[in-house]
Design a protein around this motif. Sequence first.
Motif, mmCIF file in Angstrom:
data_model
loop_
_atom_site.group_PDB
_atom_site.id
_atom_site.type_symbol
_atom_site.label_atom_id
_atom_site.label_comp_id
_atom_site.label_asym_id
_atom_site.label_seq_id
_atom_site.Cartn_x
_atom_site.Cartn_y
_atom_site.Cartn_z
ATOM 1 N N SER A 22 -4.502 23.530 0.049
ATOM 2 C CA SER A 22 -5.383 22.891 1.020
ATOM 3 C C SER A 22 -4.715 21.660 1.605
ATOM 4 N N VAL A 23 -5.245 21.233 2.751
ATOM 5 C CA VAL A 23 -4.782 20.025 3.422
ATOM 6 C C VAL A 23 -6.016 19.201 3.788
ATOM 7 N N TYR A 24 -5.991 17.917 3.399
ATOM 8 C CA TYR A 24 -7.083 17.001 3.721
ATOM 9 C C TYR A 24 -6.552 15.873 4.584
ATOM 10 N N PHE A 25 -7.181 15.677 5.733
ATOM 11 C CA PHE A 25 -6.879 14.548 6.610
ATOM 12 C C PHE A 25 -8.026 13.547 6.516
ATOM 13 N N THR A 26 -7.678 12.263 6.565
ATOM 14 C CA THR A 26 -8.701 11.235 6.755
ATOM 15 C C THR A 26 -8.301 10.411 7.971
ATOM 16 N N VAL A 27 -9.299 9.839 8.610
ATOM 17 C CA VAL A 27 -9.057 8.951 9.750
ATOM 18 C C VAL A 27 -9.884 7.690 9.558
ATOM 19 N N ARG A 65 -13.702 10.857 6.901
ATOM 20 C CA ARG A 65 -13.607 9.467 7.321
ATOM 21 C C ARG A 65 -13.058 8.646 6.164
ATOM 22 N N GLU A 66 -12.107 7.779 6.451
ATOM 23 C CA GLU A 66 -11.534 6.868 5.453
ATOM 24 C C GLU A 66 -12.557 5.787 5.103
ATOM 25 N N ILE A 67 -12.531 5.282 3.909
ATOM 26 C CA ILE A 67 -13.419 4.187 3.504
ATOM 27 C C ILE A 67 -13.097 2.962 4.373
ATOM 28 N N PRO A 68 -14.108 2.343 4.995
ATOM 29 C CA PRO A 68 -13.858 1.208 5.891
ATOM 30 C C PRO A 68 -13.640 -0.113 5.144
ATOM 31 N N VAL A 69 -12.501 -0.223 4.493
ATOM 32 C CA VAL A 69 -12.170 -1.431 3.739
ATOM 33 C C VAL A 69 -11.809 -2.544 4.725
ATOM 34 N N PRO A 70 -12.388 -3.732 4.566
ATOM 35 C CA PRO A 70 -12.053 -4.834 5.474
ATOM 36 C C PRO A 70 -10.542 -5.113 5.484
ATOM 37 N N ALA A 71 -10.019 -5.376 6.654
ATOM 38 C CA ALA A 71 -8.603 -5.708 6.872
ATOM 39 C C ALA A 71 -7.649 -4.556 6.570
ATOM 40 N N SER A 72 -8.163 -3.332 6.481
ATOM 41 C CA SER A 72 -7.264 -2.194 6.274
ATOM 42 C C SER A 72 -6.590 -1.820 7.596
ATOM 43 N N LEU A 73 -5.552 -1.014 7.495
ATOM 44 C CA LEU A 73 -4.765 -0.607 8.661
ATOM 45 C C LEU A 73 -5.622 0.201 9.634
ATOM 46 N N PRO A 74 -5.761 -0.256 10.882
ATOM 47 C CA PRO A 74 -6.568 0.485 11.860
ATOM 48 C C PRO A 74 -5.791 1.642 12.488
ATOM 49 N N MET A 75 -6.522 2.513 13.170
ATOM 50 C CA MET A 75 -5.943 3.622 13.943
ATOM 51 C C MET A 75 -5.010 4.482 13.079
ATOM 52 N N HIS A 127 4.770 7.286 8.860
ATOM 53 C CA HIS A 127 5.287 7.027 10.205
ATOM 54 C C HIS A 127 4.640 5.789 10.821
ATOM 55 N N HIS A 128 5.341 5.197 11.758
ATOM 56 C CA HIS A 128 4.834 4.103 12.592
ATOM 57 C C HIS A 128 4.300 2.955 11.731
ATOM 58 N N GLU A 129 3.151 2.400 12.070
ATOM 59 C CA GLU A 129 2.597 1.265 11.330
ATOM 60 C C GLU A 129 2.202 1.637 9.901
ATOM 61 N N ALA A 130 2.047 2.919 9.625
ATOM 62 C CA ALA A 130 1.657 3.366 8.286
ATOM 63 C C ALA A 130 2.752 3.136 7.244
ATOM 64 N N THR A 131 3.962 2.826 7.687
ATOM 65 C CA THR A 131 5.019 2.517 6.713
ATOM 66 C C THR A 131 4.635 1.308 5.868
ATOM 67 N N LYS A 132 3.726 0.479 6.370
ATOM 68 C CA LYS A 132 3.261 -0.697 5.626
ATOM 69 C C LYS A 132 2.425 -0.312 4.399
ATOM 70 N N LEU A 133 1.878 0.887 4.405
ATOM 71 C CA LEU A 133 0.991 1.302 3.325
ATOM 72 C C LEU A 133 1.728 1.496 2.006
ATOM 73 N N ARG A 134 2.927 2.060 2.055
ATOM 74 C CA ARG A 134 3.698 2.331 0.841
ATOM 75 C C ARG A 134 5.169 2.051 1.067
#
Length: 125
Positions: free
Chosen positions: A43-48, A76-86, A108-115
């Motif tokens: 399976s594949v799960y996407f969140t936004v 839908r991703e959990i709306p944690v304050p100050a989390s990475l948008p878009m 990719h892109h700004e998501a490189t900040k996540l890990r």
Amino acid sequence: MIRGVRGATTVTRNSADEIIEKSVALMEDIISENEIVAERVASVYFTVTEDLNDTFPAKSLRELDGWTHVPVMCMREIPVPASLPMCIRVMVTVETDKHQEEIEHIYHHEATKLRPDLQKKKGEG
């Protein structure tokens, strides 16, 4: 062995075309880097994040040959304050012979900040 392969990307605007384009690019890299065959994917799960609702990133799989029958879902991703948008995140559950440390999680892109700990440096194999 069943493994999870993570990935994430960002978009610059809430646009169906960009969401699909960036999701396809992310999935292509995940598939390539981890030698994934659709037949071995459970399976594949996407969140936004809350700011993305113009389309389902799961539609991106329909752009890839052989992925028509892979179960896919969007959430839908959990709306944690100050989390990475878009941000679009993905979890691919796949049968593989790779060891846990051999799995290439792709950001990719700004998501490189996540890990940043999982990012390959240019020129490294």
